[in-house]
Every structure is written in C-alpha cells, then in structure tokens.
Design a protein around this motif. Structure first.
Motif, PDB file in Angstrom:
ATOM      1  N   ARG A 145       0.811  -1.218   0.000  1.00  0.00           N
ATOM      2  CA  ARG A 145       0.000   0.000   0.000  1.00  0.00           C
ATOM      3  C   ARG A 145       0.847   1.272   0.000  1.00  0.00           C
ATOM      4  O   ARG A 145       0.521   2.234  -0.699  1.00  0.00           O
ATOM      5  CB  ARG A 145      -0.935   0.026   1.209  1.00  0.00           C
ATOM      6  CG  ARG A 145      -1.834   1.263   1.252  1.00  0.00           C
ATOM      7  CD  ARG A 145      -2.817   1.236   2.397  1.00  0.00           C
ATOM      8  NE  ARG A 145      -3.694   0.073   2.358  1.00  0.00           N
ATOM      9  CZ  ARG A 145      -4.679  -0.133   3.236  1.00  0.00           C
ATOM     10  NH1 ARG A 145      -4.890   0.737   4.212  1.00  0.00           N
ATOM     11  NH2 ARG A 145      -5.447  -1.216   3.146  1.00  0.00           N
ATOM     12  N   TYR A 146       1.928   1.281   0.767  1.00  0.00           N
ATOM     13  CA  TYR A 146       2.680   2.527   0.957  1.00  0.00           C
ATOM     14  C   TYR A 146       4.057   2.530   0.285  1.00  0.00           C
ATOM     15  O   TYR A 146       4.697   3.582   0.219  1.00  0.00           O
ATOM     16  CB  TYR A 146       2.862   2.808   2.453  1.00  0.00           C
ATOM     17  CG  TYR A 146       1.547   2.952   3.174  1.00  0.00           C
ATOM     18  CD1 TYR A 146       0.746   4.082   3.006  1.00  0.00           C
ATOM     19  CD2 TYR A 146       1.085   1.944   4.020  1.00  0.00           C
ATOM     20  CE1 TYR A 146      -0.462   4.204   3.653  1.00  0.00           C
ATOM     21  CE2 TYR A 146      -0.128   2.058   4.679  1.00  0.00           C
ATOM     22  CZ  TYR A 146      -0.897   3.187   4.490  1.00  0.00           C
ATOM     23  OH  TYR A 146      -2.108   3.313   5.132  1.00  0.00           O
ATOM     24  N   TYR A 231      -1.812  11.293  10.063  1.00  0.00           N
ATOM     25  CA  TYR A 231      -1.175  10.158   9.396  1.00  0.00           C
ATOM     26  C   TYR A 231      -1.499   8.786   9.978  1.00  0.00           C
ATOM     27  O   TYR A 231      -1.182   7.775   9.356  1.00  0.00           O
ATOM     28  CB  TYR A 231       0.346  10.358   9.391  1.00  0.00           C
ATOM     29  CG  TYR A 231       0.742  11.573   8.593  1.00  0.00           C
ATOM     30  CD1 TYR A 231       0.681  11.569   7.209  1.00  0.00           C
ATOM     31  CD2 TYR A 231       1.130  12.741   9.234  1.00  0.00           C
ATOM     32  CE1 TYR A 231       1.017  12.693   6.476  1.00  0.00           C
ATOM     33  CE2 TYR A 231       1.471  13.871   8.508  1.00  0.00           C
ATOM     34  CZ  TYR A 231       1.411  13.849   7.132  1.00  0.00           C
ATOM     35  OH  TYR A 231       1.734  14.958   6.412  1.00  0.00           O
ATOM     36  N   VAL A 233      -3.407   5.430  10.718  1.00  0.00           N
ATOM     37  CA  VAL A 233      -4.374   4.703   9.891  1.00  0.00           C
ATOM     38  C   VAL A 233      -4.886   3.475  10.645  1.00  0.00           C
ATOM     39  O   VAL A 233      -4.214   2.925  11.510  1.00  0.00           O
ATOM     40  CB  VAL A 233      -3.758   4.264   8.543  1.00  0.00           C
ATOM     41  CG1 VAL A 233      -3.356   5.471   7.713  1.00  0.00           C
ATOM     42  CG2 VAL A 233      -2.557   3.343   8.760  1.00  0.00           C
ATOM     43  N   ARG A 241      -7.950   3.675  14.920  1.00  0.00           N
ATOM     44  CA  ARG A 241      -6.525   3.871  14.612  1.00  0.00           C
ATOM     45  C   ARG A 241      -5.763   3.713  15.933  1.00  0.00           C
ATOM     46  O   ARG A 241      -5.504   4.683  16.635  1.00  0.00           O
ATOM     47  CB  ARG A 241      -6.292   5.254  14.000  1.00  0.00           C
ATOM     48  CG  ARG A 241      -7.047   5.487  12.691  1.00  0.00           C
ATOM     49  CD  ARG A 241      -6.866   6.913  12.196  1.00  0.00           C
ATOM     50  NE  ARG A 241      -7.417   7.873  13.142  1.00  0.00           N
ATOM     51  CZ  ARG A 241      -7.230   9.191  13.051  1.00  0.00           C
ATOM     52  NH1 ARG A 241      -6.478   9.690  12.086  1.00  0.00           N
ATOM     53  NH2 ARG A 241      -7.778   9.993  13.952  1.00  0.00           N
ATOM     54  N   ALA A 252       1.747   0.550   9.957  1.00  0.00           N
ATOM     55  CA  ALA A 252       1.178   1.166   8.752  1.00  0.00           C
ATOM     56  C   ALA A 252       1.164   2.686   8.871  1.00  0.00           C
ATOM     57  O   ALA A 252       1.401   3.398   7.885  1.00  0.00           O
ATOM     58  CB  ALA A 252      -0.234   0.641   8.510  1.00  0.00           C
ATOM     59  N   SER A 253       0.906   3.191  10.061  1.00  0.00           N
ATOM     60  CA  SER A 253       0.917   4.639  10.261  1.00  0.00           C
ATOM     61  C   SER A 253       2.318   5.202  10.012  1.00  0.00           C
ATOM     62  O   SER A 253       2.475   6.272   9.415  1.00  0.00           O
ATOM     63  CB  SER A 253       0.456   4.974  11.687  1.00  0.00           C
ATOM     64  OG  SER A 253      -0.875   4.544  11.901  1.00  0.00           O
ATOM     65  N   ASN A 256       2.894   5.203   6.316  1.00  0.00           N
ATOM     66  CA  ASN A 256       2.133   6.299   5.721  1.00  0.00           C
ATOM     67  C   ASN A 256       2.871   7.620   5.886  1.00  0.00           C
ATOM     68  O   ASN A 256       2.953   8.438   4.956  1.00  0.00           O
ATOM     69  CB  ASN A 256       0.749   6.377   6.368  1.00  0.00           C
ATOM     70  CG  ASN A 256      -0.152   7.408   5.737  1.00  0.00           C
ATOM     71  OD1 ASN A 256      -0.106   7.636   4.526  1.00  0.00           O
ATOM     72  ND2 ASN A 256      -0.971   8.056   6.551  1.00  0.00           N
ATOM     73  N   TYR A 257       3.429   7.833   7.074  1.00  0.00           N
ATOM     74  CA  TYR A 257       4.164   9.071   7.329  1.00  0.00           C
ATOM     75  C   TYR A 257       5.425   9.149   6.475  1.00  0.00           C
ATOM     76  O   TYR A 257       5.743  10.198   5.895  1.00  0.00           O
ATOM     77  CB  TYR A 257       4.524   9.168   8.801  1.00  0.00           C
ATOM     78  CG  TYR A 257       5.099  10.512   9.181  1.00  0.00           C
ATOM     79  CD1 TYR A 257       4.274  11.539   9.610  1.00  0.00           C
ATOM     80  CD2 TYR A 257       6.463  10.775   9.068  1.00  0.00           C
ATOM     81  CE1 TYR A 257       4.785  12.779   9.937  1.00  0.00           C
ATOM     82  CE2 TYR A 257       6.985  12.005   9.395  1.00  0.00           C
ATOM     83  CZ  TYR A 257       6.146  13.008   9.829  1.00  0.00           C
ATOM     84  OH  TYR A 257       6.660  14.232  10.128  1.00  0.00           O
ATOM     85  N   GLN A 259       5.986   7.659   3.614  1.00  0.00           N
ATOM     86  CA  GLN A 259       5.582   7.888   2.228  1.00  0.00           C
ATOM     87  C   GLN A 259       5.287   9.362   1.993  1.00  0.00           C
ATOM     88  O   GLN A 259       5.735   9.957   0.998  1.00  0.00           O
ATOM     89  CB  GLN A 259       4.349   7.046   1.886  1.00  0.00           C
ATOM     90  CG  GLN A 259       3.883   7.214   0.431  1.00  0.00           C
ATOM     91  CD  GLN A 259       2.497   6.619   0.211  1.00  0.00           C
ATOM     92  OE1 GLN A 259       1.527   7.052   0.846  1.00  0.00           O
ATOM     93  NE2 GLN A 259       2.410   5.637  -0.668  1.00  0.00           N
TER      94      GLN A 259
END
Length: 435
Positions: A145-146, A231, A233, A241, A252-253, A256-257, A259
C-alpha cells in the motif's frame, strides 16, 4: 515530501536519546524542547520552533483550575464535546516530573559512536529480525500500500518503543495539560492537547489507554497528537486507529508518514564512502546536494566498491564525527527519516539498523574516540568565541546548528584546518582569548 505539518515524534523517548550527544542541528533557533537528540537537532515543528520560549523559571500567573476552565471554553469552541473534555480531565493535576523534564538542560552528552552502539545493538538487531518474520504478512501488505521498505518501518519501531515494549507510562492528557499550563511552549502544547481530545472524541482510544512519553509522544511509534490525526491509519480494519495496542496500525501509520515524507521505493537511505586525501570538507553540508555521479567524480567512493543506487540520485555528504570519522552519502530516504525525527544521528541509526536486519549495516571507518563531545557550557563558549571574532551565528544557545557550523567552517578555513564544521575541544581552545 508533501511536507507534514509536524514531525511524527517531536520529543525523544528512549534513554539512549535522552543522553545522546549534541553534534548538529538544522537551525540555530532555540531548541523546541529541552531534551536533545544525538546530534542536537531539536525535535520540533518549524512553526513551533519559531515560537518564543517562556523563562525556564517562570511560574503560571493563574491556578491550574482557572487555566483548565479557560482551556475548557477554548476546547469546546473548537468542537470538543463537553462530556469528552470532562471525562479526559477527570482527576488531572499538573505532573511535576513533566515540568522537570521540560526544563532540563543536560550539560554532558554522549558521543555519536556510543549512541549508535546502543541503538544498533546485537540484541535489537536480533529482535528486529524476529519481528520482521513474525509480522511478514502484514508488513508485505503495508509495503504494497505505501511502498516503504519493511526493514525501515521495523527499525523505527525498534528505535521508538523497543518494538512496542516501551511506549512510556505517562497519561498524555495530563502531560500535555501540564505543558500547556506551565511548560516552555504553552501554545504548542495546547494545540497538541486539542488534537489529543479530538482523538478521544473520534473513538480511537479511551483516555485511560492514551499513554506515552512525558512530552505527549504516543504509542508504539511515538506520534505526537497532531501527527497522529493526520497520518495514523486503521490498518487492521477494526474501526480504530490504535497505535497503542495494534502493531499493524502502528507500523502502517509509520509507513504512511514516511511515504508522505518523500520516501522513494527501492532506494537506499545512503551508504558509507571513502574520501580522497585532498577532499574539500566544507562540502560536507546537508544543505548541499549533488548527483552521486558528481560525488564520484570528486573522488568519493563507496566503501565496498559497489554503488547502491543510480548515479543520478541526489545525495549529501554526512560526517557525523567530523573529517576524522566515517563518511556517508545520504539520499532522499535519509531525509524522509529526518522528517520523523530531525536528528542526523537518529536517521543514521535507523538506516544502519534497517541494513543490519539484512546482514549489512557495518561501519568500516574508525571514530575519533579522543574527540569527546563538548559540554553544553563549552558549546556556548565556542559560539561566544566565534561571535567575538566577528562570525555571525545568532544568540549563543549551545545548539550546534547550520549557522554555527557555517561560522566554524569559516574559522577553520582561517586557521588552515579541514573545514568540516565539527566542534572539538581543540577548536574551542583556539577561540579562547590570547590564542
């Protein structure tokens, strides 16, 4: 990166970071928090760092109860439900330990090589390899995903909370309320407190589970509330979250950050290099970027002879202990890690730890063990000496940032020394009156 509003983890948490060495910073503005990262970079948002700091000894002009009543009105006006506020603040009083931590100014710090030895320890490497295996399926989905390397995500997990085992034991609402009431940056703390209340109101976590560091960094990857809000998730799909109890959400968080911070898939964070004897050390500046191919044309060579990236990739030269220590070319992913924690030593530790999970990550260069880090008072004395000799660098504050490094380089050049911008006892001695 699409620049995040704030670094993911504004304040240090691990004991290694609490006592690590002040060796560099991105700016000479006053540190946003009293605790320092390994290289002295303030863990701060750009906007927050610009705010004036209150006196370290100033006392609040109102009682905590009066402040809380005033802040309650502000919180409700910003959309916080009255019941949410009252439940979160039930029994909350100022925490003296938070005040002491906020006002601490450590005099002595550890050298970067000691920090790295603790951060990239054999035990942490083995534990991280185990965590990679245990979480392989979820990490593969996170990467899908990221597009952020699993090793880097797990390395940050290990650095921030020892893989979720040391998240802090402070009530985040109490810590932030204390800082908003009598901390050095009350406006910033209030903004974080509002964000923390919004998290509770959203239903992600009840107040009793919102624990973290004394400065409000939360969960397994130590997000501050505003970074969490932007950020964090829900990756495990349970509707919350939860970076405290769900490693999937926390990892995942973090991805995400990273990315959002400009992480480039498939690119290295950087690599150790060997410099030619005649090298101009003034080029060791994080503000100076060149294609790797251009560095190679200057005689800079990978330590193992292999180039782990495209010659067109942009890189900066990092000398974490000056010209007599190891040298690294660092790329965009190194800068993405810096957005998580604005410390070159921290980013270097994350990079080396992530490589160590794959069997590499060893440093070949030797450290200048005799060059002890300057104490805080010595750093201030060095800055005062530079100012006295006509080198503008702002207010002497003990933080060796970009302006101070520029002044150091200019003074080193006047002496005919290698202009690496690195503060040493020998340099301080030359700045004393009469020398």
């Amino acid at each position: 990166m699409r620049k995040p509003a704030l670094p993911a983890r504004l304040f240090p948490f691990s004991l290694a970071i609490l006592s690590a060495s002040l060796l560099s910073a991105c700016a000479d503005a006053p540190a946003a928090n009293s605790l320092q990262t390994p290289d002295g970079a303030a863990q701060s948002a750009p906007a927050a760092a610009a705010q004036p700091m209150a006196s370290l000894t100033a006392q609040p002009s109102e009682s905590f109860e009066d402040w809380r009543a005033s802040f309650r009105s502000q919180a409700l006006a910003s959309g916080i439900d009255a019941q949410v506020f009252d439940r979160a603040f039930a029994g909350v009083t100022p925490d003296p330990a938070v005040v002491n931590a906020d006002r601490s100014q450590p005099e002595f710090t550890r050298p970067v090589w000691e920090y790295l030895a603790g951060a990239v320890s054999t035990a942490r490497i083995r534990n991280g390899q185990s965590k990679l295996a245990q979480n392989a399926e979820v990490l593969q989905r996170i990467d899908g995903r990221y597009a952020v390397d699993a090793e880097a995500v797990v390395a940050i997990w290990g650095m921030e909370s020892n893989f979720g085992s040391q998240m802090g034991d402070k009530n985040v609402i109490r810590s932030l309320a204390t800082l908003a009431y009598e901390g050095r940056r009350p406006d910033f703390a209030q903004s974080q407190l509002i964000s923390a209340l919004q998290i509770i109101q959203h239903g992600d976590v009840p107040p009793s589970y919102m624990i973290g560091s004394w400065a409000g960094a939360m969960g397994q990857t130590q997000f501050i509330p505003t970074t969490y809000s932007q950020y964090a998730v829900d990756f495990d799909g349970d509707g919350r979250r939860d970076i405290w109890r769900s490693s999937a959400d926390a990892l995942a968080s973090t991805a995400n950050y990273l990315q959002a911070s400009g992480w480039k898939p498939g690119q290295s964070w950087g690599f150790e290099v060997r410099l030619p004897a005649s090298f101009d050390y003034a080029q060791a500046d994080m503000n100076l970027r060149k294609p790797i191919g251009e560095w190679l044309s200057l005689g800079v060579q990978p330590i193992n002879g292999r180039l782990p990236g495209s010659p067109q990739a942009s890189a900066s030269l990092l000398l974490p202990a000056g010209y007599r220590g190891p040298a690294f070319l660092v790329l965009d992913n190194f800068r993405a890690i810096l957005k998580y924690n604005n410390s070159t030593s921290y980013a270097l530790a994350v990079g080396l730890l992530s490589d160590s999970f794959k069997g590499s990550g060893h440093i070949e260069g030797s450290w200048p063990l005799e060059d002890r880090p300057l104490s805080r008072s010595e750093r201030i004395a060095l800055q005062e000496g530079l100012v006295a000799r006509g080198y503008p660098l702002g207010n002497p504050d003990g933080i060796i940032g970009a302006n101070t490094r520029q002044a150091i380089r200019a003074f080193q050049q006047s002496l005919g020394w290698p202009a690496d911008g690195y503060p040493t006892p020998a340099l301080l001695a030359r700045l004393k009156p009469g020398n």
